[in-house]
Design a protein around this motif. Structure first.
Motif, PDB file in Angstrom:
ATOM      1  N   UNK A   1      59.373  19.767 -84.640  1.00 10.30           N
ATOM      2  CA  UNK A   1      59.390  21.225 -84.504  1.00 10.30           C
ATOM      3  C   UNK A   1      60.133  21.834 -85.689  1.00 10.30           C
ATOM      4  N   UNK A   2      59.473  22.784 -86.341  1.00 11.40           N
ATOM      5  CA  UNK A   2      60.133  23.572 -87.387  1.00 11.40           C
ATOM      6  C   UNK A   2      60.375  24.956 -86.783  1.00 11.40           C
ATOM      7  N   UNK A   3      61.614  25.211 -86.404  1.00  9.17           N
ATOM      8  CA  UNK A   3      61.960  26.426 -85.664  1.00  9.17           C
ATOM      9  C   UNK A   3      62.189  27.581 -86.633  1.00  9.17           C
TER      10      UNK A   3
ATOM     11  N   UNK B   1      56.399  30.316 -74.194  1.00  9.02           N
ATOM     12  CA  UNK B   1      56.259  29.563 -75.447  1.00  9.02           C
ATOM     13  C   UNK B   1      56.132  28.068 -75.144  1.00  9.02           C
ATOM     14  N   UNK B   2      56.985  27.560 -74.259  1.00 11.14           N
ATOM     15  CA  UNK B   2      56.952  26.136 -73.895  1.00 11.14           C
ATOM     16  C   UNK B   2      55.591  25.778 -73.290  1.00 11.14           C
TER      17      UNK B   2
ATOM     18  N   UNK C   1      65.452  28.491 -77.979  1.00  8.83           N
ATOM     19  CA  UNK C   1      66.301  27.303 -77.863  1.00  8.83           C
ATOM     20  C   UNK C   1      65.494  26.177 -77.212  1.00  8.83           C
ATOM     21  N   UNK C   2      64.791  25.423 -77.997  1.00  9.67           N
ATOM     22  CA  UNK C   2      63.927  24.374 -77.465  1.00  9.67           C
ATOM     23  C   UNK C   2      64.729  23.254 -76.802  1.00  9.67           C
TER      24      UNK C   2
ATOM     25  N   UNK D   1      64.741  23.121 -73.080  1.00 10.66           N
ATOM     26  CA  UNK D   1      63.487  22.850 -72.374  1.00 10.66           C
ATOM     27  C   UNK D   1      62.885  21.496 -72.738  1.00 10.66           C
ATOM     28  N   UNK D   2      63.698  20.618 -73.313  1.00  5.80           N
ATOM     29  CA  UNK D   2      63.177  19.321 -73.744  1.00  5.80           C
ATOM     30  C   UNK D   2      62.625  18.507 -72.574  1.00  5.80           C
ATOM     31  N   UNK D   3      63.292  18.605 -71.429  1.00  8.06           N
ATOM     32  CA  UNK D   3      62.815  17.856 -70.268  1.00  8.06           C
ATOM     33  C   UNK D   3      61.400  18.294 -69.891  1.00  8.06           C
TER      34      UNK D   3
END
Length: 894
Positions: free
Chosen positions: A774-776, A747-748, A781-782, A785-787
């Motif tokens: 982002x509208x989750x 997904x990322x 769990x975004x 993976x923010x980095x």
């Protein structure tokens, strides 16, 4: 050898990969350290015997493919901890080698007929010693990891003795006999040849329509029947004219005779449903001595056999006319005589398949000849059962039906050849032309005496056995030739350990001529098949679909390819386009792709080496997710690759490896974890990445042995012992994967790709950081993976929202919605047009899905998972359309 060049601390990596600097170096090292040699021990054996190439041969594209596949299998087995043994060798190739020697003698002004057999064989061995090992040396250039200490030649003394013993054993068992049968005759070579040595070619011919006068009709009121033939020179050998009993045109000819033109000999009209009424004139001339089908028809109807050809293809006395003329000269003269006698009605152009001798390129002549034959029916039955019952698996299994058809319709095997190079038939003749089968003249004399026959003037049969009669023993004779012909023997330690072998890699066209016969011999002398799996390669063709051949000039020199692209590049190029059992369309661009792959790996390693040289202590916690992801991705790919290996889909196994390295490792993982420009990498990331690279090298080694061995010994991996080589490193084993992590990283990656696509479509610089909202709507769990998102998509910030963002460019990944605020970087009208096109596309897609789901027959008959998949597509399309329409409203264009 100077071992210092392999000491890791002395290693430095060059700017670009140079195969010439690595291939000979590492191949010599492998040989020196004995990595390819095998002896029986407590490990599980893995054995392959090479399909022995002709001793006359040089490496061609078929050999390249075949031996690359074998080497991949052997290297992988070795790394899996098995006792891998790949036995090399060459075949004496009676016909091809004798032709080469005859040509060599002619260059020296010597004719074969002017020297003795012993003198000829002396020259033949001289030729073999000079040229016979060329192809094996070329296989070393490819990287073939054969056990060269075990190299065999089918005319080695002990292997030749095995052939003789096998002949005697089968003769005593009643399976070998001497008799007159129809064979493929080479008039130029003056020898029988096997079906495999006959090359079928489509040629332009003439179809001659000849009038045969019905006997009893007068010259004043003659009646003729019309016969169509491509071979008017054989009419003098006709024994009958055959018509179909259901053909009303010829009912009146029943019981009558016709007259052969030019020689005025009467022959009967016979009836047989073999004749096709619709083909030609519906009348068939039957020439039993010069056509296999006519011979069978002649036996059925008890017709005389009239052989009008000498061994050299000239007409003999039985032809009555044109005696001594060469057959094709006689054809033209016969046509002219028929025309002069008004017996030739017409001549038409005609295309048909004609057999040519592989050895001399002479047109093959079906001929009745006194030869030695081996009965096949009895031996074929168990050989068929091995395949049908799965003891021997043909890969792909589509060849099973072909194999079954051959074995159920097997014919006796003509095993004698009128040559001098080869194993001589162990038959002996006395001065009364009586004969016995024995190993030596002394044994023959004893047999003659015991039978009350004359033992005077004993001479051995002049013929040799067919080359296939030696090579069918190959999986046995390379280990213990003494059991061939002696099934009661237990066998030596090598045979008992390595036999049966595991895999045979060969071409489908010799499935019957070699593979089936090896299974027969294996059953006869060991009571079991000689291998478990037969991997059947396809024919190597050019990109136009033509079979590669020297005559067409479309076959590249494999050694030149290796010099240009490196052995690893060529191996990859061959395998990328070679699914098992299917022909492969080879293009040199595949080798270029292989070379590019080596350069990609080399450059990735240079990047890692740069990190290693400037590592800082500690750990970068931002890289944990990426490291965990690639570890799981590697294991996921390994499961797929192992599945391909298990099903012998080597091309697919390579492609999965290729994608893992090029896409996942190079394009994603390294980008995720690499440090900022001119900043050091953290120790934890470097250590993890080194470990990944080592695993990649072991995974890749069977396909690309030289590159992987070179990198394996780089100093970043620390000191290696002289036997700590990639060639014997442990092959990686799959572990349990975190499926949730793998799905979330996918997904990322899609989000990153969508942001990059947005930049491209809006012509926004990659250096300009963009905000992402982002509208989750899913459970991804975004935050974890923010980095990765910030780094790969170059985001200024990531915010999480509950509502759609007005005026932003948007996209969806799964059920989650993403918004990029472009402020003044976007043309509202252009954005509107783009979204309208997207809506049009998704509405069309949704229409097709709805149509399928509204079809009751589809919903009722399709598998539940198929229906569920279509419903998921429906929901996804509906959600994307809704999001796009919301985004349109946000543009406020009215």
């Amino acid at each position: 050898m100077d071992i210092l060049i392999y000491t890791p601390s002395k290693m430095s990596i060059s700017k670009t990969y140079n195969p010439k600097e690595t291939e000979d170096k590492w191949y010599s090292y492998w040989l020196e350290k004995g990595f390819f040699h095998s002896e029986p021990d407590d490990r599980e054996p893995y054995t392959i015997v090479i399909p022995p190439p002709n001793v006359t041969g040089v490496l061609h594209m078929g050999h390249m493919l075949n031996n690359t596949i074998q080497d991949v299998l052997v290297r992988r087995a070795r790394m899996l901890g098995k006792n891998a043994c790949w036995v090399p060798g060459t075949d004496h190739a009676s016909i091809a080698t004798e032709a080469k020697v005859v040509a060599m003698l002619k260059e020296r002004g010597i004719e074969k007929k002017d020297i003795s057999r012993e003198e000829f064989l002396k020259y033949a061995w001289e030729w073999k010693e000079k040229y016979g090992g060329i192809i094996l040396k070329q296989l070393e250039k490819l990287g073939a990891s054969c056990d060269w200490d075990r190299t065999k030649f089918t005319m080695d003394e002990d292997l030749s003795e095995a052939v003789t013993d096998t002949f005697i054993h089968l003769y005593n068992k009643g399976l070998i006999y001497r008799g007159v049968r129809m064979v493929n005759w080479d008039p130029k070579g003056k020898t029988a040849v096997s079906d495999e040595e006959v090359i079928r070619k489509e040629v332009n011919q003439k179809l001659y329509y000849i009038r045969y006068q019905v006997a009893g009709t007068t010259s004043d009121n003659p009646e003729y029947i019309l016969i169509a033939t491509t071979r008017p020179e054989t009419i003098m050998a006709d024994s009958a004219i055959c018509v179909n009993p259901n053909d009303e045109r010829y009912t009146h000819l029943k019981g009558k005779k016709v007259i052969i033109p030019l020689i005025n000999r009467e022959i009967p009209v016979i009836e047989d449903e073999y004749v096709e009424m619709e083909f030609g004139t519906g009348c068939l001339k039957v020439t039993p001595a010069h056509d296999l089908n006519d011979y069978e028809l002649g036996l059925k109807h008890k017709l005389p056999v009239i052989d009008i050809l000498n061994d050299d293809g000239t007409l003999n006395e039985k032809a009555v006319i044109l005696v001594g003329e060469e057959r094709f000269v006689a054809r033209k003269k016969i046509a002219r005589l028929l025309e002069e006698g008004e017996l030739l009605e017409k001549v038409e152009d005609y295309k048909s398949q004609v057999g040519f001798s592989e050895r001399t390129d002479a047109v093959i002549e079906p001929k009745l000849s006194l030869q030695w034959f081996c009965k096949m029916e009895e031996m074929a039955k168990p050989a068929l059962e091995y395949v049908l019952e799965g003891d021997v698996k043909l890969i792909p299994d589509k060849f099973t039906n072909t194999y079954r058809h051959w074995m159920e319709n097997v014919k006796d095997w003509c095993i004698s050849r009128q040559l001098w190079w080869g194993q001589r038939i162990p038959a002996w003749y006395n001065d009364k032309a009586e004969w016995v089968v024995a190993k030596t003249a002394e044994e023959a004399e004893a047999l003659f005496t015991a039978g009350g026959q004359s033992a005077h003037g004993i001479v051995q049969d002049e013929d040799v056995v067919d080359t296939w009669f030696s090579s069918w023993l190959w999986p046995i004779s390379v280990f213990d030739p003494s059991v061939c012909g002696h099934p009661e023997k237990e066998g030596n330690a090598d045979l008992n350990y390595y036999y049966p072998t595991n895999d045979l890699v060969t071409a489908p066209e010799i499935l019957f001529f070699w593979v089936a016969r090896m299974i027969m011999a294996g059953h006869e002398f060991r009571g079991e098949a000689p291998f478990k799996n037969v991997y059947l390669t396809g024919i190597v063709r050019d990109k136009l679909g033509r079979k590669m051949s020297k005559s067409l000039g479309n076959s590249p020199d494999p050694i030149e390819l290796i010099n240009q692209y490196g052995a690893d590049g060529v191996r990859v190029g061959m395998l990328l386009c070679s699914p098992a059992g299917n022909d492969l369309m080879f293009d040199e661009s595949y080798c270029e792709q292989g070379r590019n792959f080596t350069n990609k790996i080399w450059n990735a390693f240079k990047l890692l080496k740069g990190w290693s040289e400037s590592t800082t202590p500690g750990e970068n916690p931002d890289n944990k997710a990426a490291i965990s992801w690639f570890e799981n991705r590697f294991n996921e790919a390994l499961v797929e690759i192992e599945s391909h290996y298990a099903q012998y889909r080597l091309s697919e196994a390579l492609m999965a490896t290729y994608k893992l390295i090029w896409d996942d490792f190079c394009s994603w993982y390294l980008e995720m974890v690499k440090p900022p420009y001119q900043q050091p990498a953290d120790e934890f990331t470097v250590t993890a990445t080194k470990a990944f690279f080592e695993k990649i090298l072991t995974l890749l080694h069977p396909f690309m042995p030289f590159l992987t061995e070179e990198l394996w010994h780089d100093e970043i991996f620390g000191e290696r012992g002289e036997l700590d080589c990639c060639v014997v490193a442990a092959y990686p084993q799959p572990a349990v994967t975190d499926e949730k992590l793998l799905k979330e990283i996918e997904v990322i990656k899609k989000v990153v790709s969508e942001v990059r696509n947005t930049r491209n479509s809006k012509q926004i610089s990659p250096k300009e950081a963009l905000p992402l909202s982002v509208k989750v709507n899913s459970d991804v769990d975004y935050h974890a993976y923010l980095h990765i998102l910030n780094k790969l998509a170059n985001l200024s910030e990531v915010t999480f929202v509950e509502e759609k963002v007005s005026g932003a460019s948007s996209f969806m990944t799964g059920r989650d919605e993403f918004f990029i605020s472009l402020e003044g970087n976007v043309d509202p009208q252009a954005e509107y047009d783009r979204m309208m096109k997207d809506i049009e596309y998704f509405e069309g897609f949704l229409f097709s899905v709805n149509k399928k789901l509204s079809n009751e027959r589809f919903v009722q008959n399709a598998k539940p998972e198929v229906v569920a998949n279509e419903k998921a597509k429906q929901a996804d399309a509906e959600a994307k359309i809704a999001t796009l329409k919301e985004s349109l409203k946000a543009l406020n264009l009215g």
